[in-house]
Design a protein around this motif. Sequence first.
Motif, PDB file in Angstrom:
ATOM      1  N   VAL A  10       0.861  -1.192   0.000  1.00 39.07           N
ATOM      2  CA  VAL A  10       0.000   0.000   0.000  1.00 39.07           C
ATOM      3  C   VAL A  10       0.892   1.235   0.000  1.00 39.07           C
ATOM      4  O   VAL A  10       1.480   1.584   1.023  1.00 39.07           O
ATOM      5  N   LYS A  11       0.975   1.907  -1.146  1.00 41.65           N
ATOM      6  CA  LYS A  11       1.938   2.993  -1.310  1.00 41.65           C
ATOM      7  C   LYS A  11       1.304   4.372  -1.317  1.00 41.65           C
ATOM      8  O   LYS A  11       1.967   5.360  -1.561  1.00 41.65           O
ATOM      9  N   GLN A  12       0.006   4.425  -1.072  1.00 38.84           N
ATOM     10  CA  GLN A  12      -0.707   5.693  -0.965  1.00 38.84           C
ATOM     11  C   GLN A  12      -1.908   5.504  -0.055  1.00 38.84           C
ATOM     12  O   GLN A  12      -2.362   4.379   0.176  1.00 38.84           O
ATOM     13  N   VAL A  13      -2.431   6.605   0.450  1.00 40.62           N
ATOM     14  CA  VAL A  13      -3.742   6.557   1.086  1.00 40.62           C
ATOM     15  C   VAL A  13      -4.738   6.052   0.042  1.00 40.62           C
ATOM     16  O   VAL A  13      -4.707   6.475  -1.114  1.00 40.62           O
ATOM     17  N   ILE A  14      -5.602   5.118   0.444  1.00 36.05           N
ATOM     18  CA  ILE A  14      -6.624   4.569  -0.457  1.00 36.05           C
ATOM     19  C   ILE A  14      -7.960   5.206  -0.070  1.00 36.05           C
ATOM     20  O   ILE A  14      -8.632   4.740   0.851  1.00 36.05           O
ATOM     21  N   MET A  19     -12.183   3.727  -4.000  1.00 38.28           N
ATOM     22  CA  MET A  19     -12.503   2.293  -3.959  1.00 38.28           C
ATOM     23  C   MET A  19     -13.876   2.058  -4.565  1.00 38.28           C
ATOM     24  O   MET A  19     -14.071   1.147  -5.391  1.00 38.28           O
ATOM     25  N   ARG A  20     -14.837   2.872  -4.178  1.00 35.61           N
ATOM     26  CA  ARG A  20     -16.205   2.715  -4.684  1.00 35.61           C
ATOM     27  C   ARG A  20     -16.265   2.963  -6.190  1.00 35.61           C
ATOM     28  O   ARG A  20     -16.916   2.220  -6.929  1.00 35.61           O
ATOM     29  N   LYS A  21     -15.584   4.016  -6.646  1.00 31.00           N
ATOM     30  CA  LYS A  21     -15.585   4.315  -8.072  1.00 31.00           C
ATOM     31  C   LYS A  21     -15.004   3.152  -8.869  1.00 31.00           C
ATOM     32  O   LYS A  21     -15.543   2.761  -9.917  1.00 31.00           O
ATOM     33  N   THR A  22     -13.897   2.595  -8.382  1.00 33.48           N
ATOM     34  CA  THR A  22     -13.238   1.514  -9.108  1.00 33.48           C
ATOM     35  C   THR A  22     -14.143   0.285  -9.199  1.00 33.48           C
ATOM     36  O   THR A  22     -14.259  -0.339 -10.261  1.00 33.48           O
ATOM     37  N   ALA A  23     -14.777  -0.063  -8.100  1.00 33.20           N
ATOM     38  CA  ALA A  23     -15.690  -1.213  -8.115  1.00 33.20           C
ATOM     39  C   ALA A  23     -16.859  -0.969  -9.057  1.00 33.20           C
ATOM     40  O   ALA A  23     -17.300  -1.882  -9.775  1.00 33.20           O
ATOM     41  N   LEU A  39      -9.356   5.978 -14.424  1.00 33.80           N
ATOM     42  CA  LEU A  39      -8.850   6.403 -13.120  1.00 33.80           C
ATOM     43  C   LEU A  39      -7.796   7.490 -13.260  1.00 33.80           C
ATOM     44  O   LEU A  39      -7.833   8.501 -12.534  1.00 33.80           O
ATOM     45  N   HIS A  40      -6.854   7.304 -14.175  1.00 32.33           N
ATOM     46  CA  HIS A  40      -5.824   8.323 -14.373  1.00 32.33           C
ATOM     47  C   HIS A  40      -6.455   9.645 -14.791  1.00 32.33           C
ATOM     48  O   HIS A  40      -6.108  10.714 -14.267  1.00 32.33           O
ATOM     49  N   ALA A  41      -7.384   9.584 -15.738  1.00 38.72           N
ATOM     50  CA  ALA A  41      -8.012  10.812 -16.226  1.00 38.72           C
ATOM     51  C   ALA A  41      -8.820  11.493 -15.122  1.00 38.72           C
ATOM     52  O   ALA A  41      -8.755  12.719 -14.941  1.00 38.72           O
ATOM     53  N   ALA A  42      -9.574  10.706 -14.357  1.00 37.94           N
ATOM     54  CA  ALA A  42     -10.420  11.279 -13.308  1.00 37.94           C
ATOM     55  C   ALA A  42      -9.580  11.876 -12.185  1.00 37.94           C
ATOM     56  O   ALA A  42      -9.877  12.969 -11.683  1.00 37.94           O
ATOM     57  N   LEU A  43      -8.519  11.174 -11.784  1.00 38.55           N
ATOM     58  CA  LEU A  43      -7.658  11.689 -10.721  1.00 38.55           C
ATOM     59  C   LEU A  43      -6.914  12.940 -11.167  1.00 38.55           C
ATOM     60  O   LEU A  43      -6.758  13.892 -10.395  1.00 38.55           O
ATOM     61  N   ALA A  44      -6.456  12.950 -12.420  1.00 44.87           N
ATOM     62  CA  ALA A  44      -5.743  14.128 -12.932  1.00 44.87           C
ATOM     63  C   ALA A  44      -6.663  15.340 -12.996  1.00 44.87           C
ATOM     64  O   ALA A  44      -6.274  16.457 -12.645  1.00 44.87           O
ATOM     65  N   SER A  45      -7.894  15.134 -13.441  1.00 42.83           N
ATOM     66  CA  SER A  45      -8.824  16.262 -13.568  1.00 42.83           C
ATOM     67  C   SER A  45      -9.291  16.759 -12.214  1.00 42.83           C
ATOM     68  O   SER A  45      -9.554  17.943 -12.025  1.00 42.83           O
ATOM     69  N   VAL A  64      -3.463   4.470  -8.489  1.00 48.01           N
ATOM     70  CA  VAL A  64      -4.119   3.689  -9.540  1.00 48.01           C
ATOM     71  C   VAL A  64      -3.642   2.233  -9.498  1.00 48.01           C
ATOM     72  O   VAL A  64      -4.447   1.299  -9.606  1.00 48.01           O
ATOM     73  N   ASN A  65      -2.347   2.021  -9.322  1.00 46.21           N
ATOM     74  CA  ASN A  65      -1.825   0.651  -9.252  1.00 46.21           C
ATOM     75  C   ASN A  65      -2.442  -0.112  -8.084  1.00 46.21           C
ATOM     76  O   ASN A  65      -2.778  -1.298  -8.209  1.00 46.21           O
ATOM     77  N   ASN A  66      -2.563   0.555  -6.935  1.00 50.53           N
ATOM     78  CA  ASN A  66      -3.199  -0.094  -5.792  1.00 50.53           C
ATOM     79  C   ASN A  66      -4.651  -0.441  -6.079  1.00 50.53           C
ATOM     80  O   ASN A  66      -5.110  -1.560  -5.806  1.00 50.53           O
TER      81      ASN A  66
END
Length: 250
Positions: A10-14, A19-23, A39-45, A64-66
């Motif tokens: 675990v390399k970042q706060v999750i 978590m909900r969005k990914t599921a 995920l990359h696009a949403a986190l960047a924006s 994103v990797n986590n």
Amino acid sequence: MATRHDSIGVKQVIPYEWMRKTAHFVLAGMNAKQIRQELHAALASTGTQVRSGERSAWTRTFLVNNLMAIWPSPAAELTPFRNRALHALRDHPDQEIAIHWAMISAAYPFWFNTARQTGRLLNLQSQTTQAQIVSRLKEQYGDRQTVSRYARFVVRSFVDWGVLEDTTATGRYRKTDAIAVIDRDSTSLLLHAALLATLEGKAPLNLLLGNPAFFPFRLPVTGGEALVESTGCLKLVRHGLDDELLTLAE
């Protein structure tokens, strides 16, 4: 399987929101490549709105990797469990925090073990500190600098998920109100996750139900037969009249 158990990972706060969005992306039928790009696009924006403080491209990648290793692309031996968890999300949306807790515990045993040490400390005292949690984790993982750093990410994730809360003293936490787990599927999923998070893959049922890694939850008292019924993933072994051992089915 040993790699998953030995890794910290675990390399970042999750954040619970992600978590909900990914599921939900997985439930919507998106493939792993599409989910990673989304995920990359949403986190960047979203930028600094994801968490307080600047989120660089590197930290986005870690997150994103986590997330990918939890829901879209778990380890091969976890795929059947992930599929169980997805069914549980569809059938029991009111229990989603317990289901997410089960999935991340199976994917990252370090999360499970950090929760276990946190729960043990909170069983002894009303508040605990990050330093106390790290000290106990180092007994298991060794005195590595990564233990301190990544344990901090997990503990801050607990706060983000609402199962711990900050006190007025920096680095000191208290437990929030326990969340009732009311259905058999979610209870079985949590216990299944505990077995997947431990190298032995088996434990007495009464100890599993009282495992301090489940400190955010209030699990129902239930018999082993009800938990293994129709799962095909768990097996019950009886010892004497009352002792029940829960194990992973071969």
